[in-house]
Design a protein around this motif. Sequence first.
Motif, PDB file in Angstrom:
ATOM      1  N   ARG A 128       0.831  -1.204   0.000  1.00  0.00           N
ATOM      2  CA  ARG A 128       0.000   0.000   0.000  1.00  0.00           C
ATOM      3  C   ARG A 128       0.866   1.254   0.000  1.00  0.00           C
ATOM      4  NH1 ARG A 128      -5.052   0.453   3.654  1.00  0.00           N
ATOM      5  NH2 ARG A 128      -5.396   2.659   3.658  1.00  0.00           N
ATOM      6  N   ALA A 129       1.932   1.261   0.771  1.00  0.00           N
ATOM      7  CA  ALA A 129       2.845   2.404   0.799  1.00  0.00           C
ATOM      8  C   ALA A 129       3.460   2.629  -0.576  1.00  0.00           C
ATOM      9  CB  ALA A 129       3.943   2.190   1.840  1.00  0.00           C
ATOM     10  N   ARG A 130       3.901   1.557  -1.200  1.00  0.00           N
ATOM     11  CA  ARG A 130       4.527   1.656  -2.526  1.00  0.00           C
ATOM     12  C   ARG A 130       3.531   2.243  -3.541  1.00  0.00           C
ATOM     13  NH1 ARG A 130       7.392  -2.251  -1.846  1.00  0.00           N
ATOM     14  NH2 ARG A 130       5.861  -3.894  -2.093  1.00  0.00           N
ATOM     15  N   ALA A 131       2.276   1.785  -3.489  1.00  0.00           N
ATOM     16  CA  ALA A 131       1.256   2.294  -4.411  1.00  0.00           C
ATOM     17  C   ALA A 131       1.006   3.782  -4.163  1.00  0.00           C
ATOM     18  CB  ALA A 131      -0.039   1.509  -4.260  1.00  0.00           C
ATOM     19  N   TRP A 132       0.932   4.190  -2.898  1.00  0.00           N
ATOM     20  CA  TRP A 132       0.665   5.588  -2.556  1.00  0.00           C
ATOM     21  C   TRP A 132       1.807   6.495  -3.000  1.00  0.00           C
ATOM     22  CZ3 TRP A 132       2.061   9.385   1.302  1.00  0.00           C
ATOM     23  CH2 TRP A 132       1.076  10.352   1.546  1.00  0.00           C
ATOM     24  N   LEU A 133       3.020   5.965  -2.992  1.00  0.00           N
ATOM     25  CA  LEU A 133       4.202   6.752  -3.352  1.00  0.00           C
ATOM     26  C   LEU A 133       4.479   6.790  -4.854  1.00  0.00           C
ATOM     27  CD1 LEU A 133       6.545   5.581  -0.474  1.00  0.00           C
ATOM     28  CD2 LEU A 133       5.614   7.889  -0.792  1.00  0.00           C
ATOM     29  N   THR A 134       3.753   6.012  -5.635  1.00  0.00           N
ATOM     30  CA  THR A 134       4.077   5.930  -7.063  1.00  0.00           C
ATOM     31  C   THR A 134       2.916   6.251  -7.994  1.00  0.00           C
ATOM     32  OG1 THR A 134       3.648   3.549  -7.067  1.00  0.00           O
ATOM     33  CG2 THR A 134       5.928   4.259  -6.715  1.00  0.00           C
ATOM     34  N   ARG A 135       1.721   6.457  -7.456  1.00  0.00           N
ATOM     35  CA  ARG A 135       0.612   6.835  -8.335  1.00  0.00           C
ATOM     36  C   ARG A 135      -0.413   7.664  -7.562  1.00  0.00           C
ATOM     37  NH1 ARG A 135      -0.724   1.013  -7.843  1.00  0.00           N
ATOM     38  NH2 ARG A 135      -2.644   0.933  -6.646  1.00  0.00           N
ATOM     39  N   GLY A 136      -1.156   8.429  -8.329  1.00  0.00           N
ATOM     40  CA  GLY A 136      -2.180   9.284  -7.742  1.00  0.00           C
ATOM     41  C   GLY A 136      -3.539   8.623  -7.795  1.00  0.00           C
TER      42      GLY A 136
ATOM     43  N   LEU B 276       4.419  15.952  -1.173  1.00  0.00           N
ATOM     44  CA  LEU B 276       5.511  16.412  -0.309  1.00  0.00           C
ATOM     45  C   LEU B 276       6.217  15.255   0.390  1.00  0.00           C
ATOM     46  CD1 LEU B 276       3.832  19.605   1.154  1.00  0.00           C
ATOM     47  CD2 LEU B 276       5.637  19.485  -0.577  1.00  0.00           C
ATOM     48  N   ILE B 277       5.464  14.272   0.843  1.00  0.00           N
ATOM     49  CA  ILE B 277       6.099  13.117   1.496  1.00  0.00           C
ATOM     50  C   ILE B 277       6.849  12.279   0.468  1.00  0.00           C
ATOM     51  CG2 ILE B 277       5.649  10.944   2.710  1.00  0.00           C
ATOM     52  CD1 ILE B 277       3.452  12.496   4.282  1.00  0.00           C
ATOM     53  N   ALA B 278       6.229  12.009  -0.672  1.00  0.00           N
ATOM     54  CA  ALA B 278       6.903  11.210  -1.702  1.00  0.00           C
ATOM     55  C   ALA B 278       8.186  11.883  -2.172  1.00  0.00           C
ATOM     56  CB  ALA B 278       5.966  10.961  -2.882  1.00  0.00           C
ATOM     57  N   ALA B 279       8.155  13.211  -2.318  1.00  0.00           N
ATOM     58  CA  ALA B 279       9.339  13.931  -2.781  1.00  0.00           C
ATOM     59  C   ALA B 279      10.467  13.897  -1.768  1.00  0.00           C
ATOM     60  CB  ALA B 279       8.978  15.380  -3.115  1.00  0.00           C
ATOM     61  N   SER B 280      10.151  13.604  -0.514  1.00  0.00           N
ATOM     62  CA  SER B 280      11.183  13.598   0.526  1.00  0.00           C
ATOM     63  C   SER B 280      11.748  12.200   0.786  1.00  0.00           C
ATOM     64  CB  SER B 280      10.618  14.167   1.829  1.00  0.00           C
ATOM     65  OG  SER B 280       9.733  13.247   2.442  1.00  0.00           O
ATOM     66  N   LEU B 281      11.238  11.206   0.078  1.00  0.00           N
ATOM     67  CA  LEU B 281      11.680   9.827   0.288  1.00  0.00           C
ATOM     68  C   LEU B 281      12.405   9.290  -0.943  1.00  0.00           C
ATOM     69  CD1 LEU B 281       8.418   8.408   1.930  1.00  0.00           C
ATOM     70  CD2 LEU B 281      10.556   9.001   3.084  1.00  0.00           C
ATOM     71  N   PRO B 282      13.342   8.383  -0.733  1.00  0.00           N
ATOM     72  CA  PRO B 282      14.029   7.786  -1.880  1.00  0.00           C
ATOM     73  C   PRO B 282      13.125   6.793  -2.613  1.00  0.00           C
ATOM     74  CG  PRO B 282      14.778   6.780   0.163  1.00  0.00           C
ATOM     75  CD  PRO B 282      13.849   7.895   0.544  1.00  0.00           C
ATOM     76  N   ASP B 283      13.444   6.525  -3.852  1.00  0.00           N
ATOM     77  CA  ASP B 283      12.774   5.490  -4.650  1.00  0.00           C
ATOM     78  C   ASP B 283      11.277   5.699  -4.807  1.00  0.00           C
ATOM     79  OD1 ASP B 283      15.287   4.208  -4.854  1.00  0.00           O
ATOM     80  OD2 ASP B 283      14.938   3.225  -2.923  1.00  0.00           O
ATOM     81  N   THR B 284      10.881   6.931  -5.075  1.00  0.00           N
ATOM     82  CA  THR B 284       9.475   7.218  -5.338  1.00  0.00           C
ATOM     83  C   THR B 284       9.348   7.771  -6.749  1.00  0.00           C
ATOM     84  OG1 THR B 284       9.639   9.459  -4.469  1.00  0.00           O
ATOM     85  CG2 THR B 284       9.007   7.731  -2.908  1.00  0.00           C
ATOM     86  N   ASP B 285       8.151   7.754  -7.283  1.00  0.00           N
ATOM     87  CA  ASP B 285       7.910   8.289  -8.621  1.00  0.00           C
ATOM     88  C   ASP B 285       6.958   9.479  -8.503  1.00  0.00           C
ATOM     89  OD1 ASP B 285       7.633   8.799 -11.291  1.00  0.00           O
ATOM     90  OD2 ASP B 285       7.069   6.756 -11.843  1.00  0.00           O
ATOM     91  N   VAL B 286       7.481  10.587  -8.013  1.00  0.00           N
ATOM     92  CA  VAL B 286       6.662  11.771  -7.749  1.00  0.00           C
ATOM     93  C   VAL B 286       6.057  12.306  -9.042  1.00  0.00           C
ATOM     94  CG1 VAL B 286       6.624  14.071  -6.735  1.00  0.00           C
ATOM     95  CG2 VAL B 286       8.107  12.336  -5.787  1.00  0.00           C
ATOM     96  N   LEU B 287       6.783  12.243 -10.148  1.00  0.00           N
ATOM     97  CA  LEU B 287       6.241  12.750 -11.410  1.00  0.00           C
ATOM     98  C   LEU B 287       5.031  11.934 -11.860  1.00  0.00           C
ATOM     99  CD1 LEU B 287       9.515  13.679 -13.332  1.00  0.00           C
ATOM    100  CD2 LEU B 287       7.883  15.218 -12.203  1.00  0.00           C
ATOM    101  N   ALA B 288       5.026  10.634 -11.620  1.00  0.00           N
ATOM    102  CA  ALA B 288       3.852   9.807 -11.948  1.00  0.00           C
ATOM    103  C   ALA B 288       2.671  10.172 -11.051  1.00  0.00           C
ATOM    104  CB  ALA B 288       4.192   8.324 -11.802  1.00  0.00           C
ATOM    105  N   VAL B 289       2.947  10.415  -9.783  1.00  0.00           N
ATOM    106  CA  VAL B 289       1.886  10.841  -8.856  1.00  0.00           C
ATOM    107  C   VAL B 289       1.283  12.155  -9.346  1.00  0.00           C
ATOM    108  CG1 VAL B 289       1.419  11.648  -6.505  1.00  0.00           C
ATOM    109  CG2 VAL B 289       2.862   9.632  -6.853  1.00  0.00           C
ATOM    110  N   LEU B 290       2.134  13.102  -9.702  1.00  0.00           N
ATOM    111  CA  LEU B 290       1.658  14.400 -10.188  1.00  0.00           C
ATOM    112  C   LEU B 290       0.852  14.253 -11.475  1.00  0.00           C
ATOM    113  CD1 LEU B 290       4.864  16.436  -9.362  1.00  0.00           C
ATOM    114  CD2 LEU B 290       2.583  16.931  -8.452  1.00  0.00           C
ATOM    115  N   ALA B 291       1.305  13.401 -12.388  1.00  0.00           N
ATOM    116  CA  ALA B 291       0.582  13.186 -13.645  1.00  0.00           C
ATOM    117  C   ALA B 291      -0.801  12.593 -13.384  1.00  0.00           C
ATOM    118  CB  ALA B 291       1.393  12.279 -14.573  1.00  0.00           C
TER     119      ALA B 291
END
Length: 189
Positions: A75-83, A99-114
């Motif tokens: 669930r954490a991985r899904a929350w950090l990689t997609r919106g 903000l949390i995803a951007a502060s953690l390693p190995d996240t896909d913040v651009l995918a979340v934003l998209a």
Amino acid sequence: MSVQNGFLALLTLGPAYGSQLQSDFLARAAHRRSLNAGQVYSTLDRMVDQGLVESAGATEDGLPLYSLTSPGADRARAWLTRGPRDARPDWDELQDRVLIAASLPDTDVLAVLADYRASFTEAIRELSHDADSRAALAANRAAELGARAALEWIDEVTAALIAHPDALLQHRLLERPRRGRRPAVRDET
């Protein structure tokens, strides 16, 4: 749900105790002013009941530690990689997640934003077709303006991340605090 998912995301860094999660969450999601201790521990209790976290022992001070279970890590991985996958995105959830995803390693913040961009765009489309009264029209207009503001924020954050891919949006805590408040000593005499 945002706090629960934020805690799951923070636990990807390793076991933590309640006040540690509270401090970490507030430091990374700086738009939040407070998070009360009752909410922190009731959220952790629910997460244990849902099988998302489990006991990971205790600190030297006796504070209970929590760690992710396999479903919690998924669930954490899904929350950090997609919106969101619907046209009802939430502004507070957007800010927390980005903000949390951007502060953690190995996240896909651009995918979340998209994904959020697509959701807010769809929300605007739906709002423009769903107004059968003056009250609905006024409410829809307010919601549309909020969605447009969210899109503007998403575009600015996306541009900043593309321009500076190694920069974090939020101050990254390199070391978690080692201790919280000491447990009260009970006099058994």
